[in-house]
Motif scaffolding. Sequence first.
Motif, PDB file in Angstrom:
ATOM      1  N   LEU A  64     -11.968   1.633   6.013  1.00  0.00           N
ATOM      2  CA  LEU A  64     -11.406   2.215   4.859  1.00  0.00           C
ATOM      3  C   LEU A  64      -9.949   1.631   4.335  1.00  0.00           C
ATOM      4  O   LEU A  64      -9.517   2.682   5.747  1.00  0.00           O
ATOM      5  CB  LEU A  64     -12.249   3.128   4.151  1.00  0.00           C
ATOM      6  CG  LEU A  64     -13.539   3.387   3.785  1.00  0.00           C
ATOM      7  CD1 LEU A  64     -13.039   4.726   3.028  1.00  0.00           C
ATOM      8  CD2 LEU A  64     -14.384   2.907   2.590  1.00  0.00           C
ATOM      9  N   LEU A  65      -9.529   0.994   3.913  1.00  0.00           N
ATOM     10  CA  LEU A  65      -8.123   0.829   3.820  1.00  0.00           C
ATOM     11  C   LEU A  65      -7.429   0.802   2.331  1.00  0.00           C
ATOM     12  O   LEU A  65      -7.712   0.244   1.200  1.00  0.00           O
ATOM     13  CB  LEU A  65      -7.677  -0.755   4.702  1.00  0.00           C
ATOM     14  CG  LEU A  65      -5.852  -1.162   4.051  1.00  0.00           C
ATOM     15  CD1 LEU A  65      -5.090   0.517   4.422  1.00  0.00           C
ATOM     16  CD2 LEU A  65      -5.374  -2.210   4.846  1.00  0.00           C
ATOM     17  N   GLY A  66      -6.822   2.188   2.163  1.00  0.00           N
ATOM     18  CA  GLY A  66      -6.647   2.617   0.920  1.00  0.00           C
ATOM     19  C   GLY A  66      -5.342   1.951   0.118  1.00  0.00           C
ATOM     20  O   GLY A  66      -4.873   2.030   1.322  1.00  0.00           O
ATOM     21  N   GLY A  67      -4.629   1.777  -0.858  1.00  0.00           N
ATOM     22  CA  GLY A  67      -3.943   1.699  -1.249  1.00  0.00           C
ATOM     23  C   GLY A  67      -3.088   1.236  -2.853  1.00  0.00           C
ATOM     24  O   GLY A  67      -4.429   1.106  -2.993  1.00  0.00           O
ATOM     25  N   SER A  68      -1.793   1.160  -3.006  1.00  0.00           N
ATOM     26  CA  SER A  68      -1.820   0.538  -4.856  1.00  0.00           C
ATOM     27  C   SER A  68      -2.080  -0.705  -4.858  1.00  0.00           C
ATOM     28  O   SER A  68      -2.022  -1.308  -5.642  1.00  0.00           O
ATOM     29  CB  SER A  68      -0.616   1.143  -4.755  1.00  0.00           C
ATOM     30  OG  SER A  68      -0.458   2.978  -4.986  1.00  0.00           O
ATOM     31  N   PHE A  69      -1.067  -1.099  -3.059  1.00  0.00           N
ATOM     32  CA  PHE A  69      -1.262  -2.793  -3.469  1.00  0.00           C
ATOM     33  C   PHE A  69      -0.281  -3.727  -4.438  1.00  0.00           C
ATOM     34  O   PHE A  69      -1.042  -4.260  -5.067  1.00  0.00           O
ATOM     35  CB  PHE A  69      -2.587  -3.195  -2.486  1.00  0.00           C
ATOM     36  CG  PHE A  69      -3.725  -3.512  -1.837  1.00  0.00           C
ATOM     37  CD1 PHE A  69      -3.127  -3.166  -0.399  1.00  0.00           C
ATOM     38  CD2 PHE A  69      -4.772  -1.876  -2.131  1.00  0.00           C
ATOM     39  CE1 PHE A  69      -3.738  -2.391   0.730  1.00  0.00           C
ATOM     40  CE2 PHE A  69      -5.076  -1.637  -1.155  1.00  0.00           C
ATOM     41  CZ  PHE A  69      -4.891  -1.833  -0.076  1.00  0.00           C
ATOM     42  N   ASP A  70       0.642  -2.586  -4.344  1.00  0.00           N
ATOM     43  CA  ASP A  70       1.605  -3.267  -5.295  1.00  0.00           C
ATOM     44  C   ASP A  70       2.540  -3.807  -5.136  1.00  0.00           C
ATOM     45  O   ASP A  70       3.899  -3.080  -5.314  1.00  0.00           O
ATOM     46  CB  ASP A  70       1.814  -2.381  -6.554  1.00  0.00           C
ATOM     47  CG  ASP A  70       2.270  -2.542  -8.336  1.00  0.00           C
ATOM     48  OD1 ASP A  70       1.769  -3.652  -8.215  1.00  0.00           O
ATOM     49  OD2 ASP A  70       3.183  -1.559  -8.523  1.00  0.00           O
ATOM     50  N   PRO A  71       2.841  -4.905  -4.741  1.00  0.00           N
ATOM     51  CA  PRO A  71       1.498  -5.908  -4.153  1.00  0.00           C
ATOM     52  C   PRO A  71       0.918  -5.490  -2.779  1.00  0.00           C
ATOM     53  O   PRO A  71       1.264  -4.781  -1.785  1.00  0.00           O
ATOM     54  CB  PRO A  71       2.277  -7.224  -4.060  1.00  0.00           C
ATOM     55  CG  PRO A  71       3.640  -7.418  -4.121  1.00  0.00           C
ATOM     56  CD  PRO A  71       3.643  -5.507  -4.433  1.00  0.00           C
TER      57      PRO A  71
END
Length: 223
Positions: A7-14
Amino acid sequence: MMHCIALLGGSFDPVHHGHVALAALFAGLLQPDQLRILPARPWQKSSLQASDSQRVEMLELAFGGQAFDVTIDLQEIERGSASYTVETLRGLRSELGDAASIVFVMGADQLQKLDTWRDWKELFELANLGVAARPGYALDQDKLPPAVASALAGRLATPAEVRDTPHGKVCLAHTLAVDISATQVRNALRADADNGSDKVTDLGALVPPQVLDYIQQHNLYKT
């Protein structure tokens, strides 16, 4: 061989090249049966500049052409409330059962703040950790908060050991050469917008080209 979910989580913004490199690194090290990307809804929701749907669309663009298979997991967005990793891992452990290896992937910058996460010690009861150093962030025990260093003691393992253990192990990877943050990307995009055609940063070095096209088409990160 034990079933393994990374699993790779994050806000990704961007989402940026650093995220893709981190996923690719552990896809290679662990050879997981599935790699899930988890866009989060941070408790400080107002800090996000792109919408949930825009962040998901950028992730699909960034990971669509990779050599490894990726699933975009929307559970934290669909939950409709603030995201806490421990809650997601509790749900995933319930879904997969006790016999699967779950590996939560993160960068060294997150490991250095791990003791600020909600119920962070429970993470080791639910999953393994895969941590990659990036330039400027050391994984040495004496560089970590004492509580985190103490929690890691005795847990360090090889990728193969992590893959074949349900939870409680930590794999440290020192080979991530990409040093990019979402804040850096947003600042560069804002500066680029302010300077018009007089570009101050090679944005292609920060984000995948298809993501950069999307950002420009949707006028994101200009203010």
